[in-house]
Design an enzyme around this catalytic site. Structure first.
Site: not given
Length: 450
Positions: A30, A35, A124, A160, A224, A280, A347
């Site tokens: 990252d 973090k 995705t 998923f 997806k 999502c 979100r």
């Protein structure tokens, strides 16, 4: 196997930690140093049940490490996962700049001596991104002076995972989807996931082996989007049914039970309420609509699905107006803020739409959430008084709205809460509570389609 996971959000961190728990040698990359230091200390930057324990045991076993050094991660991994964010742009298309940056970074780090690599799109991504990522990696190699002779393949392996049960879902998947034209890359991915395929880490090890869908890149990417779009449509459909039930006197919970017993329909994602939220569904449905438009097709069902979902949030405000009439000067308490239980994710949370609408109408908004109330998170909550317990929330309220179906909300002392309120009204936007029990303790109970 040696694995590098680039990006430590919900998907990347859960993927990396779970693969390490299986015994693989994982490096998580990252670009946020703070973090990385937090994760090195064994603390998870996200709230996800089971993740901290799995993470700490994998660190103790020496199976997972965290770094900002992308080149070192690329050198380490024979399988490289790209798991960075792909947010929506204002026009509904997908922002792929983080994918592009990582792909260029991988290309700059590959050399002819690197050995064969499988580069996995876990994020995705729009249909066609597999070939695009390959092109970007090759461009990155050429720009760094390494030519274009490195040996790698790109695989689409969509996730998923459900927030709030992502660790469980990793070890208990319904299927694993692998998209690539190269059997060697597919074979390496099957080897990576063999323990999961064989149910060695499953809650029920007696189940049949996990189905592996081996297909081409474009079809894997489409799977997806199609899966999430179908689930979003299913939720919007049952919410439309609920709205009709409200008008004709039906009970949508009974309707859901009745149609859910049909094996062609199934009972999952048939819970009427305030609609879907999170990162999502909105993003993926919008991206699929935008992709269809790029190729001259108007995806009318998907557009209607989005419209119904937006309207569902406004219907909660209308229910408040039906019972309280004018909302200006009234105090409304929200039970729950996150888009679903067992996560700290705000979100596209329905609560944010409610807050905006209620603020616009002149109401005062209070809120209590088991995670947000303790976390200090205040993004989007500048006009909200965030309380630390349900009784403080109820004090002085003219109505409560149950927005998030946290399990602990079943067992609150609602009789006590009603006594603190100006008007003991509750709008159950998840059809989560027992209407009879709520009426018995003094509430004017209003559900969705009940």
């Amino acid at each position: 196997m040696r694995v590098c996971v680039i990006g430590t959000g919900y998907v990347g961190l859960v993927t990396g930690v779970c693969l390490a728990h299986m015994g693989h040698d994982v490096v998580c990359i990252d670009n946020n140093q703070a973090k990385v230091e937090l994760m090195r200390s064994g603390q998870s930057p996200i709230h996800e049940p089971g993740l901290p324990e799995t993470m700490q045991s994998s660190i103790a076993a020496g199976k997972v490490s965290f770094s900002t050094d992308l080149a070192a991660g690329v050198e380490h991994g024979e399988i490289l996962f790209i798991a960075v964010g792909t947010p929506s742009l204002p026009d509904g298309s997908t922002d792929t700049r983080y994918i592009e940056a990582v792909a260029r970074g991988i290309g700059a780090s590959l050399t002819p001596q690197s050995g064969y690599k499988v580069i996995v799109n876990k994020s995705t991504v729009p249909i066609g991104s597999g070939d695009w990522v390959r092109m970007i990696i090759l461009d990155g190699m050429e720009a760094s002076g390494n030519g274009k002779s490195a040996n790698f393949d790109v695989v689409s392996n969509p996730e998923f995972l459900r927030e709030g049960s992502a660790v469980f879902d990793t070890f208990n998947p319904d299927r694993i989807v692998l998209g690539s034209a190269n059997p060697k890359a597919i074979a390496m991915m099957e080897q990576l996931y063999q323990g999961i395929i064989d149910r060695k880490f499953a809650e029920d090890a007696s189940l049949p082996t996990v189905p592996v869908v081996k297909t081409d890149l474009n079809s894997a990417e489409m799977i997806k989007y199609a899966a999430n779009a179908f689930l979003a449509v299913k939720i919007s459909f049952i919410n439309e049914v609920a709205n009709i039930c409200d008008r004709v006197g039906g009970n949508v919970k009974e309707v859901s039970r009745g149609i859910g017993l049909d094996s062609r329909i199934g009972n999952k994602f048939l819970q009427a309420g305030i609609g879907w939220g999170g990162s999502c569904f909105a993003k993926d449905v919008s991206s699929l609509i935008h992709t269809a438009g790029d190729y001259g097709y108007n995806a009318e069902i998907l557009q209607s699905c989005v419209h119904v979902n937006k309207q569902q949030r406004v219907l909660v405000v209308e229910k408040l107006q039906q019972v309280l009439k004018v909302l200006k000067g009234k105090t409304i308490g929200l039970l729950g803020l996150t888009f679903k239980p067992d996560t700290d994710d705000m979100r596209d949370a329905p609560a944010l739409t409610l807050i905006d609408q209620l603020d616009r109408l002149g109401a005062r908004v209070k809120a209590y959430d088991p995670i947000v109330s303790q976390s200090g998170i205040r993004d989007g909550l500048s006009n909200v008084m965030v309380e630390t317990d349900p009784e403080r929330l109820a004090d002085g309220c003219d109505a409560l709205v149950l927005v998030t179906d946290w399990a602990q909300f079943k067992d609150l002392d609602y009789a006590s809460m009603a006594g603190f309120m100006n008007n003991p009204v509750i709008i159950d936007a998840r059809n989560f509570l027992d209407p009879v029990a709520m009426t018995n303790v003094g509430f004017d109970y209003r559900g969705m389609g009940i």
